[in-house]
Design a protein around this motif. Structure first.
Motif, short mmCIF file in Angstrom:
data_model
loop_
_atom_site.label_atom_id
_atom_site.label_comp_id
_atom_site.label_asym_id
_atom_site.label_seq_id
_atom_site.Cartn_x
_atom_site.Cartn_y
_atom_site.Cartn_z
N ASN A 1 79.76 42.94 97.90
CA ASN A 1 78.59 43.43 97.17
C ASN A 1 77.96 42.33 96.33
O ASN A 1 76.73 42.15 96.32
CB ASN A 1 79.00 44.60 96.26
CG ASN A 1 78.37 45.91 96.68
OD1 ASN A 1 77.28 45.93 97.22
ND2 ASN A 1 79.07 47.00 96.44
N PHE B 1 76.21 43.72 102.22
CA PHE B 1 76.14 45.07 101.65
C PHE B 1 76.72 46.10 102.62
O PHE B 1 77.47 46.99 102.22
CB PHE B 1 74.70 45.44 101.31
CG PHE B 1 74.14 44.76 100.10
CD1 PHE B 1 74.97 44.37 99.05
CD2 PHE B 1 72.78 44.51 99.99
CE1 PHE B 1 74.45 43.73 97.92
CE2 PHE B 1 72.26 43.88 98.88
CZ PHE B 1 73.10 43.49 97.84
N ALA C 1 80.41 45.91 102.68
CA ALA C 1 80.96 46.56 101.48
C ALA C 1 80.96 48.07 101.63
O ALA C 1 81.95 48.74 101.33
CB ALA C 1 80.15 46.15 100.25
N GLN C 2 79.85 48.61 102.13
CA GLN C 2 79.73 50.06 102.29
C GLN C 2 80.77 50.60 103.26
O GLN C 2 81.37 51.66 103.03
CB GLN C 2 78.32 50.42 102.78
CG GLN C 2 78.06 51.92 102.83
CD GLN C 2 76.72 52.25 103.46
OE1 GLN C 2 76.13 51.43 104.15
NE2 GLN C 2 76.25 53.46 103.22
N GLN D 1 84.13 50.69 101.40
CA GLN D 1 84.15 51.67 100.31
C GLN D 1 84.20 53.11 100.84
O GLN D 1 84.86 53.97 100.27
CB GLN D 1 82.93 51.47 99.41
CG GLN D 1 83.10 50.27 98.50
CD GLN D 1 81.78 49.72 98.00
OE1 GLN D 1 80.71 50.08 98.49
NE2 GLN D 1 81.86 48.83 97.02
N THR E 1 77.11 52.00 93.88
CA THR E 1 76.58 50.66 93.61
C THR E 1 75.99 50.03 94.87
O THR E 1 74.91 49.41 94.83
CB THR E 1 77.68 49.75 93.05
OG1 THR E 1 78.16 50.30 91.82
CG2 THR E 1 77.17 48.33 92.79
N THR E 2 76.66 50.20 96.00
CA THR E 2 76.16 49.63 97.25
C THR E 2 74.85 50.28 97.66
O THR E 2 73.94 49.62 98.15
CB THR E 2 77.21 49.79 98.37
OG1 THR E 2 78.43 49.18 97.95
CG2 THR E 2 76.74 49.09 99.65
N ASN F 1 72.16 48.69 95.77
CA ASN F 1 71.86 47.35 96.29
C ASN F 1 71.04 47.41 97.58
O ASN F 1 70.09 46.63 97.76
CB ASN F 1 73.18 46.61 96.55
CG ASN F 1 73.91 46.26 95.27
OD1 ASN F 1 73.31 46.20 94.20
ND2 ASN F 1 75.20 46.06 95.35
#
Length: 284
Positions: free
Chosen positions: A140, A159, A162-163, A166, A177-178, A181
């Motif tokens: 992220n 991103f 990261a998603q 998560q 948060t992602t 972003n």
């Protein structure tokens, strides 16, 4: 006497945990002055006992508070102190975490190359440790740095990585948060419909878990996005929500209390040192 001394030390160590945990509670409530007050008390006791592990913990917590109050220089001071301890004690996991924290401070200061350097140092360690939570965090942050450098294709790649992680580990805070972003990327590329869609997802997750800062950021984003598409009524409504929440967190009183508490801590620390020297001289 020896038994009494042990009991006294145990009591003091217990106080370190008590004030540290209370500080964390206040931190997540966005009550930064109280969080700092408890963190400084915890640090003071840890230093009296020369408890390296607890000193490290306190440095990190205090650094986080200053970072969230946009006091980058003070945050960096505490993070660098913490990183030094990590290297001395071969604390690899925390070393990686402080690389990430230092990267965040550099990112906020606009020094994106330095931010990326530290992010990748942290990521390299977390990949070796197979720590999925922090791998996603690093992804992220790297995405954010690339976005700030206007390298949107690289930003989107990190991103999405990261998603994916998560969602796999059900990290609701990280997912929120992602989403913020990704929404920001769509905003930069003027795809406002997609940006609003992702911001709504971020806001829903943040409200679900009571994540104050992401609620605030989502309100700000919504105000900006609705303004772009000409829906000024909704833009104004979200701006009011953003301002109300922001004012409750970042008011002048909070900033003044932070400075006062830091000064009080330094005075108390100096007083303890002088008393110890006077006692030593008297005994001599």
């Amino acid at each position: 006497p020896k038994k009494n001394l042990m009991a006294k030390l145990a009591f003091k160590r217990g106080n370190i945990y008590y004030h540290n945990n209370l500080g964390i509670y206040y931190y997540y409530q966005s009550n930064f002055p109280k969080a700092l007050e408890e963190g400084l008390i915890s640090l003071k006791i840890a230093e009296e006992l020369a408890d390296t592990a607890r000193i490290l913990n306190a440095y990190g917590n205090i650094g986080n508070i200053y970072a969230d109050q946009n006091q980058s220089e003070k945050a960096m001071q505490y993070y660098l102190k913490a990183l030094k301890i990590c290297k001395q004690t071969n604390n690899i996991r925390n070393e990686a975490a402080y690389y990430i924290n230092i990267g965040i401070v550099a990112d906020h200061a606009g020094d994106y190359p330095t931010a990326l350097t530290n992010y990748f140092k942290g990521l390299e360690i977390f990949l070796k440790l197979k720590n999925k939570t922090y791998i996603a965090l690093a992804y992220n942050n790297i995405g954010n740095a690339y976005a700030n450098l206007k390298n949107y294709s690289e930003a989107r790649k990190f991103f999405l990585s990261a998603q994916e992680i998560q969602t796999e580990i059900n990290n609701l805070e990280g997912i929120s948060t992602t989403y913020i972003n990704i929404a920001s990327l769509y905003n930069h590329t003027k795809d406002y419909k997609k940006a609003i869609e992702y911001t709504e997802l971020a806001l829903a997750k943040a409200l679900e878990i009571g994540y104050t800062d992401n609620i605030r950021l989502s309100y700000e984003s919504m105000s900006d996005l609705y303004s772009h598409i000409g829906n000024y009524k909704k833009a104004y409504e979200y701006h009011l929500k953003f301002k109300e929440l922001t004012d409750s967190i970042f008011n002048i009183e909070n900033s003044n209390q932070l400075s006062d508490l830091k000064t009080d801590f330094e005075v108390q620390k100096k007083q303890i040192e002088l008393e110890a020297k006077a006692k030593a001289e008297k005994e001599k």
